[in-house]
Design an enzyme around this catalytic site. Structure first.
Site, PDB file in Angstrom:
ATOM      1  N   ILE A  35       0.826  -1.213   0.000  1.00 21.44           N
ATOM      2  CA  ILE A  35       0.000   0.000   0.000  1.00 21.44           C
ATOM      3  C   ILE A  35       0.863   1.267   0.000  1.00 21.44           C
ATOM      4  O   ILE A  35       0.406   2.333  -0.432  1.00 21.44           O
ATOM      5  CB  ILE A  35      -0.989  -0.033   1.196  1.00 21.44           C
ATOM      6  CG1 ILE A  35      -2.216   0.784   0.935  1.00 21.44           C
ATOM      7  CG2 ILE A  35      -0.316   0.362   2.500  1.00 21.44           C
ATOM      8  CD1 ILE A  35      -3.367   0.507   1.900  1.00 21.44           C
ATOM      9  N   ASN A  92      11.119  -8.811   7.061  1.00 22.14           N
ATOM     10  CA  ASN A  92      11.358  -8.292   8.405  1.00 22.14           C
ATOM     11  C   ASN A  92      10.809  -9.297   9.420  1.00 22.14           C
ATOM     12  O   ASN A  92       9.729  -9.854   9.218  1.00 22.14           O
ATOM     13  CB  ASN A  92      10.679  -6.937   8.573  1.00 22.14           C
ATOM     14  CG  ASN A  92      11.326  -5.866   7.714  1.00 22.14           C
ATOM     15  OD1 ASN A  92      12.543  -5.786   7.640  1.00 22.14           O
ATOM     16  ND2 ASN A  92      10.517  -5.060   7.047  1.00 22.14           N
ATOM     17  N   HIS A 105       5.709 -12.304   5.720  1.00 26.78           N
ATOM     18  CA  HIS A 105       5.581 -11.806   4.348  1.00 26.78           C
ATOM     19  C   HIS A 105       6.952 -11.480   3.805  1.00 26.78           C
ATOM     20  O   HIS A 105       7.869 -11.131   4.544  1.00 26.78           O
ATOM     21  CB  HIS A 105       4.677 -10.566   4.283  1.00 26.78           C
ATOM     22  CG  HIS A 105       5.065  -9.475   5.229  1.00 26.78           C
ATOM     23  ND1 HIS A 105       4.753  -9.524   6.570  1.00 26.78           N
ATOM     24  CD2 HIS A 105       5.745  -8.324   5.043  1.00 26.78           C
ATOM     25  CE1 HIS A 105       5.209  -8.436   7.170  1.00 26.78           C
ATOM     26  NE2 HIS A 105       5.833  -7.689   6.268  1.00 26.78           N
ATOM     27  N   HIS A 107       8.780  -8.979   1.007  1.00 26.26           N
ATOM     28  CA  HIS A 107       8.654  -7.836   0.102  1.00 26.26           C
ATOM     29  C   HIS A 107       9.478  -8.152  -1.141  1.00 26.26           C
ATOM     30  O   HIS A 107      10.655  -8.536  -1.027  1.00 26.26           O
ATOM     31  CB  HIS A 107       9.257  -6.572   0.721  1.00 26.26           C
ATOM     32  CG  HIS A 107       8.620  -6.106   1.989  1.00 26.26           C
ATOM     33  ND1 HIS A 107       7.857  -4.956   2.068  1.00 26.26           N
ATOM     34  CD2 HIS A 107       8.644  -6.614   3.248  1.00 26.26           C
ATOM     35  CE1 HIS A 107       7.457  -4.778   3.314  1.00 26.26           C
ATOM     36  NE2 HIS A 107       7.919  -5.770   4.057  1.00 26.26           N
TER      37      HIS A 107
HETATM   38  P1  AMP Z   1       6.732  -4.927   7.485  1.00 24.71           P
HETATM   39  O1  AMP Z   1       7.297  -3.674   8.086  1.00 24.71           O
HETATM   40  O2  AMP Z   1       7.779  -5.792   6.862  1.00 24.71           O
HETATM   41  O3  AMP Z   1       5.837  -5.665   8.466  1.00 24.71           O
HETATM   42  O4  AMP Z   1       5.845  -4.465   6.260  1.00 24.71           O
HETATM   43  C1  AMP Z   1       4.473  -4.367   6.283  1.00 24.71           C
HETATM   44  C2  AMP Z   1       4.071  -3.749   4.974  1.00 24.71           C
HETATM   45  O5  AMP Z   1       2.687  -3.918   4.803  1.00 24.71           O
HETATM   46  C3  AMP Z   1       4.354  -2.246   4.873  1.00 24.71           C
HETATM   47  O6  AMP Z   1       5.252  -2.016   3.788  1.00 24.71           O
HETATM   48  C4  AMP Z   1       2.974  -1.630   4.609  1.00 24.71           C
HETATM   49  O7  AMP Z   1       3.005  -0.555   3.692  1.00 24.71           O
HETATM   50  C5  AMP Z   1       2.197  -2.828   4.066  1.00 24.71           C
HETATM   51  N1  AMP Z   1       0.757  -2.778   4.262  1.00 24.71           N
HETATM   52  C6  AMP Z   1       0.087  -2.505   5.398  1.00 24.71           C
HETATM   53  N2  AMP Z   1      -1.243  -2.591   5.186  1.00 24.71           N
HETATM   54  C7  AMP Z   1      -1.398  -2.938   3.897  1.00 24.71           C
HETATM   55  C8  AMP Z   1      -2.532  -3.181   3.075  1.00 24.71           C
HETATM   56  N3  AMP Z   1      -3.793  -3.093   3.538  1.00 24.71           N
HETATM   57  N4  AMP Z   1      -2.331  -3.518   1.777  1.00 24.71           N
HETATM   58  C9  AMP Z   1      -1.070  -3.608   1.284  1.00 24.71           C
HETATM   59  N5  AMP Z   1       0.032  -3.386   2.012  1.00 24.71           N
HETATM   60  C10 AMP Z   1      -0.127  -3.057   3.301  1.00 24.71           C
END
Ligand code: AMP
Length: 121
Positions: A35, A92, A105, A107
């Site tokens: 997002i 992460n 997850h 990236h």
């Molecule tokens: P992390 O810091 O590795 O846990 O990354 C979580 C990621 O999820 C961040 O880059 C956010 O921008 C992304 N994120 C959070 N909510 C959403 C959403 N609803 N749809 C897509 N990405 C999201």
């Protein structure tokens, strides 16, 4: 290790309670755009199973889940058109990494020449 929170945002995406653009999906994984993209191509790949982090996934997932998940990551990189030009995978895990969402997850970042791997806090 933290217990899995069924109400984390990616669990809700998997249940269809929060919308996302489903770029790829199979029995093991779902991929959708981040997002808040940090690169021209920034896609998240999540396993269907309930795992808090990479640590949890590596420790508890069945071999077929692990294989299926990483095959999906490769397929998505190909599908996004970054497999040849190059991309970075980031997973992460835990507080020092600043993991925000407690569902494992990866990236996928690419689409241009990326900066240094680690930036100062
Ligand atoms: P992390 O810091 O590795 O846990 O990354 C979580 C990621 O999820 C961040 O880059 C956010 O921008 C992304 N994120 C959070 N909510 C959403 C959403 N609803 N749809 C897509 N990405 C999201």
């Amino acid at each position: 290790m933290a217990t899995y929170d069924d109400n984390n945002i990616f669990a809700r995406i998997l249940r269809g309670e929060i919308p996302c653009q489903r770029l790829y999906e199979d029995e093991f994984a779902l991929a959708f755009p981040d997002i808040k993209p940090q690169a021209p191509c920034h896609v998240l790949v999540i396993p269907k199973g309930k795992y808090v982090s990479a640590t949890d996934f590596g420790a508890k997932a069945k071999p077929e889940e692990i294989t299926g998940f990483y095959r999906a990551v490769s397929l998505v990189a190909e599908k996004l058109g970054v497999a040849e030009s190059g991309y970075r995978l980031i997973a992460n895990a835990g507080p020092d990494s600043r993991q925000e969402v407690p569902h494992f997850h990866v990236h996928i970042l690419g689409g241009h020449r990326l900066g240094a791997m680690l930036v100062a806090p």
